[in-house]
Design an enzyme around this catalytic site. Structure first.
Site, mmCIF file in Angstrom:
data_model
loop_
_atom_site.group_PDB
_atom_site.id
_atom_site.type_symbol
_atom_site.label_atom_id
_atom_site.label_comp_id
_atom_site.label_asym_id
_atom_site.label_seq_id
_atom_site.Cartn_x
_atom_site.Cartn_y
_atom_site.Cartn_z
ATOM 1 N N LYS A 1 16.879 72.903 75.528
ATOM 2 C CA LYS A 1 16.011 72.664 77.149
ATOM 3 C C LYS A 1 15.950 74.102 77.859
ATOM 4 C CE LYS A 1 20.672 72.067 78.991
ATOM 5 N NZ LYS A 1 21.358 72.576 77.625
ATOM 6 N N LYS B 1 16.014 76.623 67.559
ATOM 7 C CA LYS B 1 16.218 75.039 67.551
ATOM 8 C C LYS B 1 15.794 74.681 68.956
ATOM 9 C CE LYS B 1 20.141 73.876 69.201
ATOM 10 N NZ LYS B 1 21.690 73.510 69.482
ATOM 11 N N LYS C 1 26.746 80.378 72.783
ATOM 12 C CA LYS C 1 26.765 80.293 74.113
ATOM 13 C C LYS C 1 27.805 81.425 74.958
ATOM 14 C CE LYS C 1 26.569 75.336 74.712
ATOM 15 N NZ LYS C 1 26.821 73.969 75.237
HETATM 16 P P1 TYM Z 1 24.586 68.445 72.596
HETATM 17 O O1 TYM Z 1 24.789 67.727 73.871
HETATM 18 O O2 TYM Z 1 24.211 69.769 72.575
HETATM 19 O O3 TYM Z 1 23.161 67.504 71.729
HETATM 20 C C1 TYM Z 1 23.419 66.139 71.540
HETATM 21 C C2 TYM Z 1 22.877 65.535 70.372
HETATM 22 O O4 TYM Z 1 21.675 65.945 70.058
HETATM 23 C C3 TYM Z 1 21.520 66.863 68.815
HETATM 24 N N1 TYM Z 1 20.429 67.887 69.016
HETATM 25 C C4 TYM Z 1 19.513 68.027 68.205
HETATM 26 N N2 TYM Z 1 19.264 67.319 66.937
HETATM 27 C C5 TYM Z 1 18.078 67.741 66.295
HETATM 28 N N3 TYM Z 1 17.329 68.980 66.807
HETATM 29 C C6 TYM Z 1 17.791 69.564 67.977
HETATM 30 N N4 TYM Z 1 16.911 70.530 68.345
HETATM 31 C C7 TYM Z 1 18.737 69.323 68.558
HETATM 32 N N5 TYM Z 1 19.485 69.654 69.812
HETATM 33 C C8 TYM Z 1 20.398 68.925 69.982
HETATM 34 C C9 TYM Z 1 23.093 67.279 68.681
HETATM 35 O O5 TYM Z 1 23.218 67.566 67.416
HETATM 36 C C10 TYM Z 1 23.807 66.313 69.332
HETATM 37 O O6 TYM Z 1 24.154 65.255 68.179
HETATM 38 N N6 TYM Z 1 29.167 68.713 71.399
HETATM 39 C C11 TYM Z 1 28.302 67.881 71.486
HETATM 40 C C12 TYM Z 1 28.562 66.707 72.380
HETATM 41 C C13 TYM Z 1 29.810 65.906 72.127
HETATM 42 C C14 TYM Z 1 29.812 65.218 71.108
HETATM 43 C C15 TYM Z 1 31.261 64.778 71.216
HETATM 44 C C16 TYM Z 1 29.271 64.896 69.973
HETATM 45 C C17 TYM Z 1 30.858 66.134 72.822
HETATM 46 N N7 TYM Z 1 31.989 65.503 72.162
HETATM 47 C C18 TYM Z 1 31.802 63.807 70.177
HETATM 48 C C19 TYM Z 1 29.664 63.779 69.190
HETATM 49 C C20 TYM Z 1 30.952 63.050 69.234
HETATM 50 C C21 TYM Z 1 26.920 68.596 71.931
HETATM 51 O O7 TYM Z 1 27.150 69.818 72.854
HETATM 52 O O8 TYM Z 1 25.769 68.125 71.522
#
Ligand code: TYM
Length: 336
Positions: free
Chosen positions: A203, A200, A118
């Site tokens: 969006k 990966k 990022k």
């Molecule tokens: P975030 O918002 O980027 O993504 C949300 C969830 O989607 C999963 N994910 C994917 N899984 C498979 N293939 C992909 N291409 C893909 N892109 C995204 C992510 O692994 C995630 O599970 N830091 C976290 C948000 C968060 C969080 C938390 C999660 C904040 N606090 C506490 C769990 C517990 C994040 O940025 O996910």
């Protein structure tokens, strides 16, 4: 006969409302949540505080957060059985986040791959929040003492750091936090871009990404154009290294149909990519249709959505307050 109440295990996870939800988010995380909603005591939230680590349009963030909640519900999370809330509505996240910042090391934060990615993508805004983000994520998790954190593969490193911070805190002050485990699906943990299977799915490039709210024609177009591999055999066979494009499509097809790789290989034996790609597109469009329609229906009822997130924040807040009080006491803060 007296009924004995068995304590359910706790699950917790969140997604940033930084863009529209896509099938990576769904297959990596939400599908796992929805399938276990009966079995576990579940907490799912919109991680809006994390979202502002990257500059946002405030009006868009305000609109996307309840839209994401409507999608959670449409994906099968019943608000009666799951605690669904908005992160910024429960101030204990920020409060514990600060405390845990003081128990998370600079070196640990420097090693986080999401921070490195990022900060490359947002070179003009490498702010403190982006760097200390994993300490807030640790707070999100540890406040609710969960057993499992269902996430995609890319969040494994943050979950491991959460465990390290919890163990460090427990060693210093005695048992305070349950040390949770990441819960990563076997299929769909890392969905790749349709137009670039080395990356990966995210969006950031809408051409390679399929959104939950997309119309069937658009979904089909994206799958028909999906990049497959330049091998000579052109057969549908799972090999993530040699055939990343077709293997990604097989993962997606397997996740939405429940078919195994062997069953898929048999189904498309002798048919090649030309038949396989539109079949995946159709399966995904069929799978997403009820989710899209249900989301649209729920979104029309603003009062209902509001009542869900208000109630969710109250339920979440009650648990979060208990943990925070314990932590404040342990570190030596005077009770008010
Ligand atoms: P975030 O918002 O980027 O993504 C949300 C969830 O989607 C999963 N994910 C994917 N899984 C498979 N293939 C992909 N291409 C893909 N892109 C995204 C992510 O692994 C995630 O599970 N830091 C976290 C948000 C968060 C969080 C938390 C999660 C904040 N606090 C506490 C769990 C517990 C994040 O940025 O996910």
């Amino acid at each position: 006969m007296e009924e004995t109440k068995v304590q359910k295990k706790v699950m917790l996870s969140g997604i940033q409302p930084s863009g529209d939800l896509h099938i990576g988010n769904y297959l990596g995380a939400i599908k796992n949540w929805a399938e276990r909603a009966e079995q576990y005591d579940c907490y799912y939230f919109m991680a809006d505080m994390h979202t502002i680590t990257v500059r946002q349009d405030p009006a868009a963030l305000r609109r996307r957060t309840p839209t994401q909640l409507a999608q959670y519900i449409a994906c099968g999370l019943d608000p009666q059985k799951n605690t669904l809330f908005i992160q910024s509505h429960v101030p204990e996240h920020a409060q514990l986040g600060w405390v845990l910042n003081c128990y998370t090391m600079f070196g640990e934060l420097s090693r986080m791959t999401q921070f490195k990615d990022k900060s490359q993508k947002n070179a003009d805004n490498i702010n403190g929040g982006l760097f200390t983000y994993p300490a807030l994520m640790a707070a999100d998790i540890l406040l609710y003492q969960p057993d499992y954190v269902p996430v995609g593969e890319d969040q494994k490193q943050h979950c491991e750091l959460t465990r390290d911070v919890a163990i460090r805190f427990n060693n210093l002050y005695g048992e305070t936090f349950k040390v949770p485990e990441p819960f990563i699906p076997k299929v769909g943990a890392r969905v790749m871009m349709l137009n670039d299977p080395e990356k990966k799915m995210s969006k950031s490039d809408p051409n390679g990404c399929v959104f939950l709210m997309e119309k069937p024609d658009d979904i089909q177009r994206k799958f028909k154009r999906a990049v497959t591999d330049c091998d000579t055999e052109h057969c549908v066979r799972y090999d993530a290294k040699a055939k990343p494009g077709v293997s990604n499509l097989m993962d997606i097809y397997s996740a939405v149909t429940g078919k195994t790789y062997a069953e898929i290989e048999r189904e498309f034996d002798g048919l090649g990519y030309g038949a396989f790609k539109p079949a995946v597109g159709e399966a995904v469009a069929d799978y997403l249709r009820p989710i899209r329609e249900e989301t649209e229906r729920i979104l029309a009822d603003k009062a209902y959505l509001q009542s869900v997130y208000k109630d969710g924040a109250e339920r979440a807040g009650a648990i979060a307050r208990k943990t925070l009080r314990k932590v404040y006491k342990k570190v030596g803060f005077v009770e008010r």
